[in-house]
Design a protein around this motif. Structure first.
Motif, PDB file in Angstrom:
ATOM      1  N   TYR A  52     -94.036  57.794  -2.238  1.00 17.32           N
ATOM      2  CA  TYR A  52     -94.213  59.251  -2.276  1.00 17.32           C
ATOM      3  C   TYR A  52     -93.653  59.835  -3.584  1.00 17.32           C
ATOM      4  CZ  TYR A  52     -95.671  59.814   2.628  1.00 17.32           C
ATOM      5  OH  TYR A  52     -96.359  59.801   3.816  1.00 17.32           O
ATOM      6  N   LYS A  53     -92.470  59.354  -3.972  1.00 25.08           N
ATOM      7  CA  LYS A  53     -91.835  59.881  -5.189  1.00 25.08           C
ATOM      8  C   LYS A  53     -92.682  59.593  -6.416  1.00 25.08           C
ATOM      9  CE  LYS A  53     -87.426  60.043  -7.636  1.00 25.08           C
ATOM     10  NZ  LYS A  53     -86.001  59.593  -7.644  1.00 25.08           N
ATOM     11  N   GLU A  54     -93.233  58.387  -6.488  1.00 25.56           N
ATOM     12  CA  GLU A  54     -94.076  58.018  -7.636  1.00 25.56           C
ATOM     13  C   GLU A  54     -95.297  58.931  -7.730  1.00 25.56           C
ATOM     14  OE1 GLU A  54     -96.444  54.100  -9.398  1.00 25.56           O
ATOM     15  OE2 GLU A  54     -95.113  53.909  -7.663  1.00 25.56           O
ATOM     16  N   ALA A  55     -95.789  59.409  -6.574  1.00 19.67           N
ATOM     17  CA  ALA A  55     -96.943  60.311  -6.552  1.00 19.67           C
ATOM     18  C   ALA A  55     -96.540  61.765  -6.766  1.00 19.67           C
ATOM     19  CB  ALA A  55     -97.676  60.179  -5.220  1.00 19.67           C
ATOM     20  N   GLY A  56     -95.246  62.020  -6.917  1.00 21.72           N
ATOM     21  CA  GLY A  56     -94.774  63.387  -7.141  1.00 21.72           C
ATOM     22  C   GLY A  56     -94.775  64.244  -5.894  1.00 21.72           C
ATOM     23  N   ILE A  57     -94.704  63.604  -4.712  1.00 21.89           N
ATOM     24  CA  ILE A  57     -94.723  64.333  -3.452  1.00 21.89           C
ATOM     25  C   ILE A  57     -93.319  64.318  -2.843  1.00 21.89           C
ATOM     26  CG2 ILE A  57     -95.749  64.516  -1.152  1.00 21.89           C
ATOM     27  CD1 ILE A  57     -97.833  64.815  -3.312  1.00 21.89           C
ATOM     28  N   PRO A  58     -92.656  65.472  -2.731  1.00 22.68           N
ATOM     29  CA  PRO A  58     -91.345  65.491  -2.088  1.00 22.68           C
ATOM     30  C   PRO A  58     -91.445  65.182  -0.598  1.00 22.68           C
ATOM     31  CG  PRO A  58     -91.969  67.699  -2.862  1.00 22.68           C
ATOM     32  CD  PRO A  58     -93.065  66.771  -3.240  1.00 22.68           C
ATOM     33  N   VAL A  59     -90.375  64.607  -0.061  1.00 18.78           N
ATOM     34  CA  VAL A  59     -90.323  64.201   1.340  1.00 18.78           C
ATOM     35  C   VAL A  59     -89.027  64.719   1.949  1.00 18.78           C
ATOM     36  CG1 VAL A  59     -90.342  62.224   2.914  1.00 18.78           C
ATOM     37  CG2 VAL A  59     -91.611  62.099   0.773  1.00 18.78           C
ATOM     38  N   TYR A  60     -89.056  65.011   3.242  1.00 18.66           N
ATOM     39  CA  TYR A  60     -87.811  65.350   3.937  1.00 18.66           C
ATOM     40  C   TYR A  60     -87.833  64.798   5.353  1.00 18.66           C
ATOM     41  CZ  TYR A  60     -90.270  69.317   6.213  1.00 18.66           C
ATOM     42  OH  TYR A  60     -91.141  70.097   6.938  1.00 18.66           O
ATOM     43  N   PHE A  61     -86.628  64.630   5.904  1.00 18.25           N
ATOM     44  CA  PHE A  61     -86.489  64.144   7.272  1.00 18.25           C
ATOM     45  C   PHE A  61     -86.718  65.296   8.241  1.00 18.25           C
ATOM     46  CE2 PHE A  61     -83.225  61.168   5.211  1.00 18.25           C
ATOM     47  CZ  PHE A  61     -84.141  60.138   5.082  1.00 18.25           C
ATOM     48  N   GLY A  62     -87.354  65.003   9.376  1.00 23.00           N
ATOM     49  CA  GLY A  62     -87.635  66.031  10.365  1.00 23.00           C
ATOM     50  C   GLY A  62     -86.383  66.690  10.915  1.00 23.00           C
ATOM     51  N   GLY A  63     -86.551  67.929  11.374  1.00 23.11           N
ATOM     52  CA  GLY A  63     -85.421  68.692  11.880  1.00 23.11           C
ATOM     53  C   GLY A  63     -84.756  68.076  13.092  1.00 23.11           C
ATOM     54  N   THR A  64     -85.511  67.342  13.895  1.00 22.31           N
ATOM     55  CA  THR A  64     -84.922  66.714  15.078  1.00 22.31           C
ATOM     56  C   THR A  64     -83.854  65.699  14.679  1.00 22.31           C
ATOM     57  OG1 THR A  64     -86.969  67.031  16.315  1.00 22.31           O
ATOM     58  CG2 THR A  64     -85.419  65.423  17.196  1.00 22.31           C
ATOM     59  N   LEU A  65     -84.037  65.036  13.526  1.00 28.22           N
ATOM     60  CA  LEU A  65     -83.011  64.112  13.050  1.00 28.22           C
ATOM     61  C   LEU A  65     -81.738  64.882  12.710  1.00 28.22           C
ATOM     62  CD1 LEU A  65     -82.306  61.172  12.280  1.00 28.22           C
ATOM     63  CD2 LEU A  65     -82.966  61.750   9.936  1.00 28.22           C
ATOM     64  N   PHE A  66     -81.885  66.022  12.031  1.00 30.20           N
ATOM     65  CA  PHE A  66     -80.726  66.875  11.753  1.00 30.20           C
ATOM     66  C   PHE A  66     -80.004  67.210  13.055  1.00 30.20           C
ATOM     67  CE2 PHE A  66     -79.313  71.313  11.965  1.00 30.20           C
ATOM     68  CZ  PHE A  66     -78.255  71.295  11.051  1.00 30.20           C
ATOM     69  N   GLU A  67     -80.760  67.610  14.074  1.00 30.40           N
ATOM     70  CA  GLU A  67     -80.160  67.983  15.355  1.00 30.40           C
ATOM     71  C   GLU A  67     -79.481  66.793  16.025  1.00 30.40           C
ATOM     72  OE1 GLU A  67     -82.712  70.502  17.850  1.00 30.40           O
ATOM     73  OE2 GLU A  67     -83.959  70.829  16.080  1.00 30.40           O
ATOM     74  N   ALA A  68     -80.062  65.597  15.868  1.00 29.22           N
ATOM     75  CA  ALA A  68     -79.459  64.391  16.448  1.00 29.22           C
ATOM     76  C   ALA A  68     -78.085  64.124  15.836  1.00 29.22           C
ATOM     77  CB  ALA A  68     -80.377  63.188  16.229  1.00 29.22           C
ATOM     78  N   PHE A  69     -77.932  64.391  14.539  1.00 31.64           N
ATOM     79  CA  PHE A  69     -76.626  64.245  13.895  1.00 31.64           C
ATOM     80  C   PHE A  69     -75.671  65.348  14.348  1.00 31.64           C
ATOM     81  CE2 PHE A  69     -78.738  61.302  11.077  1.00 31.64           C
ATOM     82  CZ  PHE A  69     -77.732  60.461  10.635  1.00 31.64           C
ATOM     83  N   ILE A  70     -76.169  66.581  14.436  1.00 30.40           N
ATOM     84  CA  ILE A  70     -75.304  67.709  14.788  1.00 30.40           C
ATOM     85  C   ILE A  70     -74.750  67.568  16.197  1.00 30.40           C
ATOM     86  CG2 ILE A  70     -75.239  70.218  15.177  1.00 30.40           C
ATOM     87  CD1 ILE A  70     -75.324  69.238  12.197  1.00 30.40           C
ATOM     88  N   ILE A  71     -75.600  67.197  17.149  1.00 30.81           N
ATOM     89  CA  ILE A  71     -75.146  67.109  18.539  1.00 30.81           C
ATOM     90  C   ILE A  71     -74.130  65.982  18.722  1.00 30.81           C
ATOM     91  CG2 ILE A  71     -76.864  65.503  19.498  1.00 30.81           C
ATOM     92  CD1 ILE A  71     -77.167  67.593  21.817  1.00 30.81           C
ATOM     93  N   ARG A  72     -74.109  65.033  17.785  1.00 32.60           N
ATOM     94  CA  ARG A  72     -73.139  63.937  17.806  1.00 32.60           C
ATOM     95  C   ARG A  72     -71.952  64.200  16.880  1.00 32.60           C
ATOM     96  NH1 ARG A  72     -78.120  62.160  18.878  1.00 32.60           N
ATOM     97  NH2 ARG A  72     -78.390  60.488  20.425  1.00 32.60           N
ATOM     98  N   ASN A  73     -71.870  65.430  16.365  1.00 30.04           N
ATOM     99  CA  ASN A  73     -70.772  65.837  15.478  1.00 30.04           C
ATOM    100  C   ASN A  73     -70.694  64.950  14.235  1.00 30.04           C
ATOM    101  OD1 ASN A  73     -68.629  67.510  14.728  1.00 30.04           O
ATOM    102  ND2 ASN A  73     -67.098  66.144  15.630  1.00 30.04           N
ATOM    103  N   GLN A  74     -71.886  64.711  13.623  1.00 32.27           N
ATOM    104  CA  GLN A  74     -71.962  63.829  12.458  1.00 32.27           C
ATOM    105  C   GLN A  74     -72.587  64.547  11.247  1.00 32.27           C
ATOM    106  OE1 GLN A  74     -73.694  60.273  15.019  1.00 32.27           O
ATOM    107  NE2 GLN A  74     -73.068  59.489  13.010  1.00 32.27           N
TER     108      GLN A  74
END
Length: 276
Positions: free
Chosen positions: A67-89
């Protein structure tokens, strides 16, 4: 484009603020990413690795590199963020973004009950290091958020440092902005637009009928997300009025009718063009 057609709507050029298309990658292989980008790269502005698929995706760093080589930015889905938050991480999440060289992050609370002031703190903290996309709306179909609350949350999250706010719909397009049938909550959308700049909103719209609705309402350069990789070219034709759903949307139909009306003097047969 491969050839010339007149009277098409003008599309914004990359990198763009409006006409933004976010593609959802739900677990593509490296080879599938390469195949997708061969045709989809010109029309893709950013890719979301859906929910927490990045946790179980083999060869993740190789895929991100493609993706980076093609110049397309990528991000992790919000549910992953929430999975870290609910585990205090939260600190572990920040280290994860650094380890994988992520320039974007999504902050959401669609699956957890998160105090909004705390959500704003996460946005402020992350926005000092990455571009933050914040998602508003619940993944719970039974939880109906009133329009004033959508507006308030969108405005304060932008003020906290989010570059865009995302209207929740899930990958199926049947919650948040939409009823369980997939029908757009049009009154909600219209109310949001009275107070939040259209270029700052990314509307999740995975279903074709939803994409058509937004394009007819806001034009070819509306920001749309949760687009399947195999639908990216299709969406671009809808944006340009080159598919039946929006075929006459950007044409001057008075001029078309004049061109196709019967010629009284010559008696040549005419063709009536439908409106709409």
């Amino acid at each position: 484009m491969n050839y010339t057609l007149n009277n098409l709507p003008e599309r914004t050029a990359k990198p763009r603020e409006q006409g933004y298309t976010m593609v959802m990658d739900k677990g593509l292989s490296v080879r599938e990413v390469e195949d997708f980008l061969e045709v989809g790269a010109p029309y893709t502005d950013i890719v979301k690795l859906g929910w927490a698929t990045s946790f179980v995706t083999p060869n993740l760093k190789r895929k991100l590199a493609v993706y980076k080589e093609a110049g397309i930015p990528v991000y992790f889905g919000g549910t992953l963020f929430e999975a870290f938050i609910i585990r205090n991480q939260f600190d572990d999440y920040r280290r994860l973004l650094e380890e994988y060289g992520m320039d974007y992050a999504e902050v959401s609370d669609g699956s957890i009950d998160l105090n909004h002031d705390r959500k704003l703190d996460y946005i402020r903290t992350l926005s000092q290091h990455v571009n933050v996309l914040s998602e508003v709306g619940s993944k719970d179909a039974e939880k109906i958020i009133p329009p004033y609350k959508w507006i308030s949350q969108m405005k304060t999250e932008l003020e906290a440092g989010a570059i865009k706010v995302i209207g929740e719909a899930r990958e199926a397009g049947n919650v948040g902005l939409f009823r369980s049938t997939g029908e757009v909550r049009s009154g909600l959308v219209e109310e949001i637009l009275t107070q939040v700049p259209v270029e700052k909103i990314l509307w999740e719209a995975p279903q074709k009928s939803q994409q058509v609705w937004f394009i007819k309402m806001m034009g070819a350069n509306v920001n749309l997300g949760n687009i399947a990789p195999n639908e990216i070219v299709s969406l671009e034709t809808i944006r340009l009025g080159l598919r039946g759903d929006t075929f006459t949307q950007f044409l001057d139909m008075d001029a078309v009718d004049e061109m196709f009306k019967p010629e009284a003097k010559t008696g040549k047969p005419g063709t009536s063009m439908p409106r709409g």
